[in-house]
Write an enzyme that holds these catalytic residues in place. Structure first.
Site, mmCIF file in Angstrom:
data_model
loop_
_atom_site.group_PDB
_atom_site.id
_atom_site.type_symbol
_atom_site.label_atom_id
_atom_site.label_comp_id
_atom_site.label_asym_id
_atom_site.label_seq_id
_atom_site.Cartn_x
_atom_site.Cartn_y
_atom_site.Cartn_z
ATOM 1 N N LYS A 31 35.718 37.930 41.893
ATOM 2 C CA LYS A 31 36.350 38.598 40.755
ATOM 3 C C LYS A 31 35.910 38.000 39.416
ATOM 4 O O LYS A 31 35.969 38.659 38.392
ATOM 5 C CB LYS A 31 37.871 38.570 40.897
ATOM 6 C CG LYS A 31 38.322 39.493 42.028
ATOM 7 C CD LYS A 31 39.826 39.627 42.109
ATOM 8 C CE LYS A 31 40.226 40.665 43.143
ATOM 9 N NZ LYS A 31 39.911 40.248 44.537
HETATM 10 C C1 LIG Z 1 39.645 41.093 45.614
HETATM 11 C C2 LIG Z 1 38.904 40.517 46.756
HETATM 12 C C3 LIG Z 1 38.291 41.325 47.732
HETATM 13 C C4 LIG Z 1 38.406 42.845 47.744
HETATM 14 O O1 LIG Z 1 37.808 43.430 46.633
HETATM 15 P P1 LIG Z 1 37.977 45.001 46.356
HETATM 16 O O2 LIG Z 1 37.458 45.188 44.991
HETATM 17 O O3 LIG Z 1 39.396 45.302 46.516
HETATM 18 O O4 LIG Z 1 37.148 45.678 47.340
HETATM 19 C C5 LIG Z 1 37.573 40.708 48.748
HETATM 20 N N1 LIG Z 1 37.479 39.383 48.822
HETATM 21 C C6 LIG Z 1 38.041 38.562 47.910
HETATM 22 C C7 LIG Z 1 37.912 37.089 48.071
HETATM 23 C C8 LIG Z 1 38.773 39.094 46.842
HETATM 24 O O5 LIG Z 1 39.339 38.268 45.953
#
Ligand SMILES: *Cc1c(COP(=O)(O)O)cnc(C)c1O
Length: 446
Positions: free
Chosen positions: A91
């Site tokens: 993120k």
């Molecule tokens: C948020 C997150 C995801 C999922 O991401 P999406 O955008 O919902 O597909 C997967 N792995 C981690 C570690 C995350 O923080």
């Protein structure tokens, strides 16, 4: 910056620009930052070139790898490591950019904003790191007191910049989420405090994520006979995989040959791809908590393309989903199957995957990444490079990983450092009025 459109729907670009083969080839060898500029500038026409370049460069300075998103090879899989940002999860790639972008726009308009959000762990810390120290933004993040992992808690509370407010509430994540929703529903309060959200529906987040798909495809094109690649993407909110979907539309035909949508036991998206049934079930807790989601907020964006770009049909479907909690899209199976493959993975399979991958390759997967790696095994095609998106550093989810590999992980220096530090956080009851008066007292005002 507005998040939702005025009619409550999500925003999308009017058109997705196409990149021809010649242009794609000409990007070979660009740094991550330069490539990001090439891609983003095709969507952004209201920020001067040198400013946009500056924003991009600043956003990826905080990463601990010069490639930003390095590609690692293990056995016949490629692992795209997206966790080299300050909070060790993918993120950061979007939220570092979003923080700088918001700050820039606020300065330009001589404005300010207060960000309010509830987190069950990961998004909160990535958002806090995205805006820490920004003069025109204050951020208030609610988390459930003592119900998140120690690493997650320290990652948020040890950020002691003046503009960061961590609020631990005596309650669950849902309580926090509900309070935030109620406060946003108070239009007068929202306007008076210029409240903004950190949700995953901001288009700029998707845009920032398109970059690593293209970056990776260029790498594959330079090193493999055939330039086609398949991607396996662990997904909860349909954000990361939707960025892949956009990347595929932009790039020349065949560069991204397959997108594998991998879910944990919260399998609404998998059921959708497999059968066309998009219907809510209860959220269950898994070892990949950042994907413990049912209604996927970005799914609405995909519907727009599924429905031949007719927004009225999207609106109608979302209305139906809102009232009934389900959508039957089985009539579109042909189309859906051309776009995605899917597998949903159990917690047992996650542990087994981490264990066997470690044994074979001496590489430690985090539980989210393991969901994608397991799904990738199910959908491999001879001769087509398979790229698995690694969305978090394994040390963030030490408990599960330890169980799988039979030994504790050494914490990376950034985590070891914060674990020994005193955090700052206020503890409050899950009381909307109390939290509103706290906001009133501390929010940034003109
Ligand atoms: C948020 C997150 C995801 C999922 O991401 P999406 O955008 O919902 O597909 C997967 N792995 C981690 C570690 C995350 O923080």
């Amino acid at each position: 910056m507005s998040g939702l459109a005025e009619d409550g729907g999500l925003l999308l670009p009017r058109a997705i620009p196409r990149i021809d083969k010649e242009t794609f080839d000409s990007w070979q060898g660009l740094t991550y930052q330069k490539l990001a500029f090439q891609i983003m500038s095709r969507f952004i026409d209201d920020i001067p070139v040198s400013d946009l370049k500056g924003l991009i460069n600043k956003s990826y300075e905080s990463f601990d790898h010069h490639d930003v998103a390095p590609l690692i090879h293990r056995g016949d899989l490629h692992i795209l490591e997206l966790f080299h940002g300050p909070t060790l999860a993918f993120k950061d790639i979007a939220l570092q950019f979003l923080g700088n972008l918001f700050d820039y726009l606020l300065k330009k308009n001589d404005s300010y904003m207060n960000i309010l959000g509830a987190t069950s762990g990961d998004t909160g810390s990535a958002a806090i790191y995205g805006v820490r120290g920004k003069k025109r933004i204050k951020i208030f993040i609610l988390h459930p007191h003592k119900r998140i992992s120690p690493v997650q808690e320290k990652q948020m509370t040890t950020v002691v910049d003046d503009n960061v407010f961590n609020i631990a509430i005596n309650g669950t994540f849902d309580d926090g989420q509900e309070i935030v929703k109620e406060i946003f529903g108070d239009i007068e309060f929202k306007r008076a405090h210029r409240l903004g959200a950190i949700n995953s529906i901001n288009w700029a987040r998707i845009l920032a994520q398109v970059v690593y798909y293209v970056h990776c495809c260029l790498h594959i094109a330079a090193h493999e006979k055939d330039s086609a690649s398949a991607f396996s993407v662990p997904t909860g909110n349909f954000g990361d995989i939707f960025a892949g979907f956009i990347a595929r539309r932009m790039l020349p035909e065949g560069i991204i040959s397959k997108l594998i949508l991998a879910t944990n036991a919260n399998d609404i998206l998998s059921r959708f791809v497999a059968t066309g049934d998009y219907s809510l079930k209860k959220v269950v807790r898994t070892s990949s908590p950042s994907m413990d989601i049912q209604a996927a907020s970005n799914f609405e964006r995909y519907l727009y393309y599924l429905f031949d770009k007719e927004p009225d049909r999207v609106k109608e479907a979302m209305q139906t989903f809102k009232t009934t909690g389900s959508l039957d899209l089985s009539d579109y199976m042909g189309h859906i199957k051309r776009d995605f493959l899917t597998t949903s993975i159990s917690d047992k399979e996650v542990v087994d995957t981490i264990a066997s991958f470690y044994k074979k390759h001496e590489y430690v997967l985090d539980p989210h990444t393991a969901v994608g790696v397991h799904a990738a095994m199910n959908h491999r095609t001879q001769g087509v490079p398979m790229i698995c998106l690694a969305t978090a550093h394994p040390a963030k989810f030490g408990e599960t990983v330890e169980k799988a590999i039979g030994r504790p992980l050494t914490l990376p220096p950034v985590l070891a450092d914060i674990m020994g530090r005193e955090g700052r956080c206020v503890v409050m009851d899950a009381d909307q009025q109390e939290i509103m008066s706290y906001l009133n007292k501390h929010a940034i005002k003109e």
